[in-house]
Scaffold this motif. Structure first.
Motif, short mmCIF file in Angstrom:
data_model
loop_
_atom_site.label_atom_id
_atom_site.label_comp_id
_atom_site.label_asym_id
_atom_site.label_seq_id
_atom_site.Cartn_x
_atom_site.Cartn_y
_atom_site.Cartn_z
N PRO A 50 0.88 -1.11 -0.08
CA PRO A 50 0.03 0.10 -0.02
C PRO A 50 0.77 1.36 0.18
O PRO A 50 1.93 1.20 0.81
CB PRO A 50 -0.85 -0.31 1.34
CG PRO A 50 -0.51 -1.54 1.72
CD PRO A 50 0.58 -2.11 1.23
N LEU A 51 0.30 2.10 -0.75
CA LEU A 51 1.24 3.46 -0.82
C LEU A 51 2.58 3.53 -1.17
O LEU A 51 3.49 4.47 -0.80
CB LEU A 51 0.83 4.27 0.41
CG LEU A 51 -0.50 4.51 0.67
CD1 LEU A 51 -0.94 5.18 2.09
CD2 LEU A 51 -1.20 5.50 -0.48
N ASP A 78 -5.72 0.65 -3.94
CA ASP A 78 -6.59 1.95 -4.10
C ASP A 78 -6.35 3.18 -2.96
O ASP A 78 -7.15 3.72 -2.46
CB ASP A 78 -7.97 1.82 -4.05
CG ASP A 78 -8.57 2.81 -4.78
OD1 ASP A 78 -8.21 3.68 -5.52
OD2 ASP A 78 -9.85 2.86 -4.53
N GLY A 79 -5.09 3.36 -2.75
CA GLY A 79 -4.49 4.15 -1.78
C GLY A 79 -3.76 5.37 -2.36
O GLY A 79 -3.33 6.45 -1.76
N LEU A 80 -3.53 5.14 -3.85
CA LEU A 80 -2.23 6.06 -4.22
C LEU A 80 -3.17 7.42 -4.59
O LEU A 80 -2.35 8.58 -4.35
CB LEU A 80 -1.93 5.49 -5.70
CG LEU A 80 -0.58 5.97 -6.23
CD1 LEU A 80 0.45 5.89 -5.10
CD2 LEU A 80 -0.22 5.33 -7.37
N GLU A 248 -11.50 -2.31 -3.57
CA GLU A 248 -11.45 -1.66 -4.99
C GLU A 248 -10.06 -1.40 -5.46
O GLU A 248 -9.26 -0.97 -4.81
CB GLU A 248 -12.20 -0.65 -4.81
CG GLU A 248 -12.60 -0.10 -6.26
CD GLU A 248 -13.55 1.09 -6.38
OE1 GLU A 248 -14.54 1.23 -6.96
OE2 GLU A 248 -13.08 2.14 -5.80
N ALA A 249 -9.56 -1.93 -6.64
CA ALA A 249 -8.29 -1.85 -7.18
C ALA A 249 -8.45 -0.52 -8.26
O ALA A 249 -9.63 -0.36 -8.98
CB ALA A 249 -7.78 -3.01 -7.94
N ALA A 250 -7.45 0.23 -8.20
CA ALA A 250 -7.25 1.46 -9.26
C ALA A 250 -6.42 1.19 -10.34
O ALA A 250 -5.04 0.54 -10.05
CB ALA A 250 -6.91 2.68 -8.36
#
Length: 261
Positions: A50-51, A78-80, A248-250
Motif C-alpha cells: 500500500p502507498l 486503491d490508496g495512491l 477496490e483496485a485502481a
C-alpha cells in the motif's frame, strides 16, 4: 495475507515470469515493480505494498515512462490517489477473492487433463498446449475483452510462446461448435491462482462459455485461493462461483506520446 496482497503479489510475479519477453526492474522505492513490455510499447508499474512510493514518486515515474509509450499503474490497494489530467485516466474495479474450494467437474470426458467438455451443447474447454491454440486464445482475448491498445490484433503481442513453458502459467480456450469463442489466462504463484482477461467473443456470448472456462481453470487449482479483478459484466458470474469483493483496485493509464487527444 489479505486479498489485495494476494492479487498484487500474483500479478507482479506473473509479469516477471515472462522475462526476457518483459524487462523487469525494481522501482525507485521498495514495494514497486516496473515492467517494460517492448512488444506492446508499454510500461506497467505494480504496487506490491500500500502507498509504495507515494503519489509524488509514482506520478513522476509514470510521466517519465509515458515519454516512451503507454503506461499503466496498478494499485490493488486503491490508496495512491493520483490525480487525473494530462492524459491520465483512472479506472476502478472490484478485487475479488475465492477461498480454496472444490469445483463441480465439467461434464464429459477429461482426456488426461487435456480436454474437458463444456456445460452447453457443442462447447468444450482445453488448456492451450501448443502455439496454434495459444494464438487462437490470444485473438479471442484481444478482440473479446477487448484489449483496445493491442488492436488490430498482432500475434504474440500479448501472449508470447514463452507462456507455454513457464511454470504456473495456463491459457484456457473454449470452443463453441468448433470455433474459438472464449478464453482466459491463469497464473499459480504458489500462494494464489490469479485469473486474467476472461473474454468471450460477442457472437458467442450468453451460451455459458465464461462459466465453463472459469470452472475448468478453478478446478485445476482447487486447493488454491483464487484472485481476480472484475469488470461489471463479469462480477455476477464470479459471485456465483464463490468470489467475494475484498477491496477496490485502481488502474491509472497514460496513453503515451502521440496518443493523447
Amino acid at each position: 495475507m489479505g486479498g489485495a496482497e494476494l492479487y498484487a503479489g500474483n500479478t507482479a510475479k506473473m509479469w516477471a515470469s515472462l522475462a526476457p519477453w518483459t524487462r523487469v526492474t525494481s522501482g525507485p522505492v521498495p514495494g514497486l515493480l516496473v515492467v517494460d513490455v517492448p512488444a506492446q510499447r508499454a510500461t506497467r508499474v505494480i504496487l506490491r505494498q500500500p502507498l509504495a512510493g507515494g503519489a509524488g514518486q509514482v506520478g513522476a515515474l509514470m510521466r517519465r515512462a509515458a515519454e516512451r509509450g503507454r503506461v499503466v499503474v496498478e494499485d490493488s490497494f486503491d490508496g495512491l490517489a493520483l490525480p487525473a489530467g494530462d492524459g491520465i485516466t483512472i479506472d476502478r474495479f472490484p478485487l475479488m477473492i475465492r477461498p480454496p474450494a472444490a469445483v463441480e467437474p465439467l461434464p464429459g470426458p477429461d482426456l488426461a487433463g487435456a480436454v474437458a467438455a463444456g456445460n452447453g451443447a457443442g462447447v468444450r474447454v482445453i488448456r492451450a498446449a501448443g502455439r496454434a491454440a495459444l494464438a487462437q486464445a490470444e485473438r479471442v482475448i484481444v478482440d473479446g475483452f477487448p484489449r483496445r491498445a493491442l488492436q488490430p490484433f498482432r500475434p504474440e503481442s500479448m501472449l508470447p510462446p514463452l507462456v507455454l513453458t513457464v511454470p504456473g502459467w495456463q491459457t484456457w480456450l473454449a470452443y463453441r461448435d468448433g470455433e474459438p469463442a472464449a478464453a482466459c489466462c491463469t497464473f499459480d504463484d504458489g500462494a494464489a491462482l490469479g485469473i486474467y482477461w476472461l473474454a468471450t467473443l460477442p457472437e458467442h456470448r450468453s451460451h455459458g462459455l465464461g462459466r465453463a472456462v472459469m470452472r475448468a481453470a478453478l478446478g485445476s487449482r482447487a486447493r488454491r485461493p483464487a484472485a481476480l479483478v472484475a469488470t461489471p459484466a463479469g462480477e455476477p458470474l464470479y459471485f456465483s462461483l464463490g468470489f467475494r469483493t475484498v477491496t477496490e483496485a485502481a488502474w491509472y493509464r497514460s496513453p503515451g506520446p502521440g496518443n493523447r487527444r
